[in-house]
Design a protein around this motif. Structure first.
Motif, PDB file in Angstrom:
ATOM      1  N   LYS A  49      53.974  33.924  32.448  1.00 58.72           N
ATOM      2  CA  LYS A  49      52.906  33.718  32.960  1.00 58.72           C
ATOM      3  C   LYS A  49      51.688  33.342  31.698  1.00 58.72           C
ATOM      4  N   SER A 136      50.715  38.301  40.510  1.00 61.70           N
ATOM      5  CA  SER A 136      50.575  36.988  40.974  1.00 61.70           C
ATOM      6  C   SER A 136      51.566  36.370  40.388  1.00 61.70           C
ATOM      7  N   ASN A 138      52.022  33.236  39.357  1.00 60.67           N
ATOM      8  CA  ASN A 138      51.609  31.585  39.104  1.00 60.67           C
ATOM      9  C   ASN A 138      51.209  31.630  37.616  1.00 60.67           C
ATOM     10  N   SER A 144      47.093  30.957  42.916  1.00 62.39           N
ATOM     11  CA  SER A 144      47.923  32.024  43.143  1.00 62.39           C
ATOM     12  C   SER A 144      49.297  31.111  44.476  1.00 62.39           C
ATOM     13  N   GLU A 173      44.373  37.889  48.126  1.00 65.73           N
ATOM     14  CA  GLU A 173      45.526  39.501  47.543  1.00 65.73           C
ATOM     15  C   GLU A 173      44.442  40.784  47.318  1.00 65.73           C
ATOM     16  N   HIS A 229      40.303  32.669  36.523  1.00 60.76           N
ATOM     17  CA  HIS A 229      41.369  32.298  37.864  1.00 60.76           C
ATOM     18  C   HIS A 229      40.934  31.590  38.741  1.00 60.76           C
TER      19      HIS A 229
HETATM   20 MG    MG Z   1      47.333  36.933  39.626  1.00 64.06          MG
END
Ligand code: MG
Ligand code: TXA
Length: 330
Positions: A49, A136, A138, A144, A173, A229
């Motif tokens: 990730k 998540s 991604n 995401s 989320e 993010h």
């Molecule tokens: Mg995340």
């Protein structure tokens, strides 16, 4: 590495039990699952990730009865919230069992625990029978993924498999609520709204509100919130009053709630090359991450977002919109 596309939840469970990395659908967003008790697998997950190692992972369980496998103590508020909302889009933070690796919790003495409602996730978790750590699915910092195809776009070649499911129904989320101390506090707004939670536990506090009120007590820790993010390549602007001063570069898309014709008449709509008209906050949340990704794929340079309302599910969506626009860094 070749990333396999799986249709069977049991095959996905076998990959995870065997130390592999397998993405799977949940009702919120796709997760990237590993055996939470396998040190080497957890290490590979952070690398795949590109995730900072101080950002803890949520441990996913198949049923409330398995809580003790991850939590050392279950507080009354945690039990009440889980009874009301689990399986579902809620994560409770509780003191951790020693068997939960420090690498999973980023060195914290607590662990985030979630029981997803998605039937494929449920089948996968009950077949695996082990706690599954899953962020998540991604690349770190990117939006995401709410479709299996987007997971392949981001992580294809970096993970062992993707369990193919439908598009996620909630689309943002889970709500992360710290229940490790007396008064529960929401660290990340999400699929279960603060209003719903206060109906069950009236004392629930909201970290975001308290920050705005310059609360000076000891701040609970949500390490994930420090990192950037949900950001697409395009520039994201909130179409509030300030958009007028911003230069609109390249092709522009505007996303809002309302009738197409009505959005076309309003100012941000008039300057956009494409207008995406949605009919509810729920639809906006469900499609949000995929719209960011699709805009990148279609070569838009600017994404203007009509800000979501600041209550209910809107408050959770607004948090994601502000982060996508780089307006929240904590
Ligand atoms: Mg995340
Ligand atoms: O809906 C979701 O929660 C999705 C699906 C896959 O379950 N998972 C997810 O994971 O969003 P991730 O890793 O992208 O975000 C986890 C968030 C981070 O903000 C992290 O800091 C917080 O949960 N978190 C996890 N464990 C924590 C802990 N022990 N204390 C405080 N915050 C924690």
């Amino acid at each position: 590495m070749e990333t396999r596309i799986l249709e069977s939840a049991v095959d996905a469970a076998n990959i995870i039990s065997g130390g592999g990395l397998c993405a799977f659908p949940t009702e919120t967003v796709y997760g990237l699952g590993v055996n939470a008790t396998d040190h080497a697998a957890v290490g590979r997950l952070f690398i795949a990730k590109g995730r900072p190692s101080d950002n803890p992972l949520i441990v996913h369980l198949g049923a409330i009865e398995q809580l003790e496998s991850a939590a050392a103590k279950i507080t009354t508020s945690a039990r009440m919230l889980l009874e009301a909302f689990a399986p579902g889009p809620i994560t409770v933070v509780l003191p951790k069992q020693p068997s939960i690796l420090d690498a999973v919790t980023g060195g914290l003495p607590t662990v985030g625990i979630r029981i997803p409602a998605n039937p494929l996730a449920q089948q996968m978790l009950s077949a695996a029978g082990i706690p599954v750590a899953a962020p998540s699915a991604n690349l770190s910092g990117r939006p995401s993924c709410t479709t299996w195809q987007s997971v392949v776009d981001d992580l294809g070649g970096r993970i062992d498999a993707v369990l193919k499911g439908a598009a996620c129904s909630v689309g943002i989320e889970s709500t992360v609520v710290d229940c490790s101390t007396e008064v529960p506090i929401i660290l990340r707004p999400g699929g279960v709204t603060i209003e719903q939670m206060r109906d069950v536990v009236p004392s629930v506090r909201d970290l975001h509100d308290e920050r705005q009120q310059a609360f000076t007590g000891i701040m609970p820790n949500s390490p994930g919130l420090r990192h950037p993010h949900y950001q697409p390549r395009a520039t994201v602007l909130l179409a509030d009053d300030s958009w007028v001063e911003k230069p609109l570069v390249g092709k522009t898309v505007f996303v809002g709630i309302g009738q197409q014709a009505e959005l076309e008449r309003t100012a941000p709509g008039r300057v956009a090359d494409r207008i995406i008209a949605l009919d509810s906050v729920q639809a906006y949340a469900m499609l949000f991450y995929e719209l960011l990704r699709e805009s990148d794929r279609d070569g838009y340079s600017t994404i203007m977002l009509q800000p979501a309302p600041s209550s209910g599910l809107g408050a959770s969506l607004l948090d994601r919109q502000r982060r996508a626009a780089g307006l929240e860094t904590r």
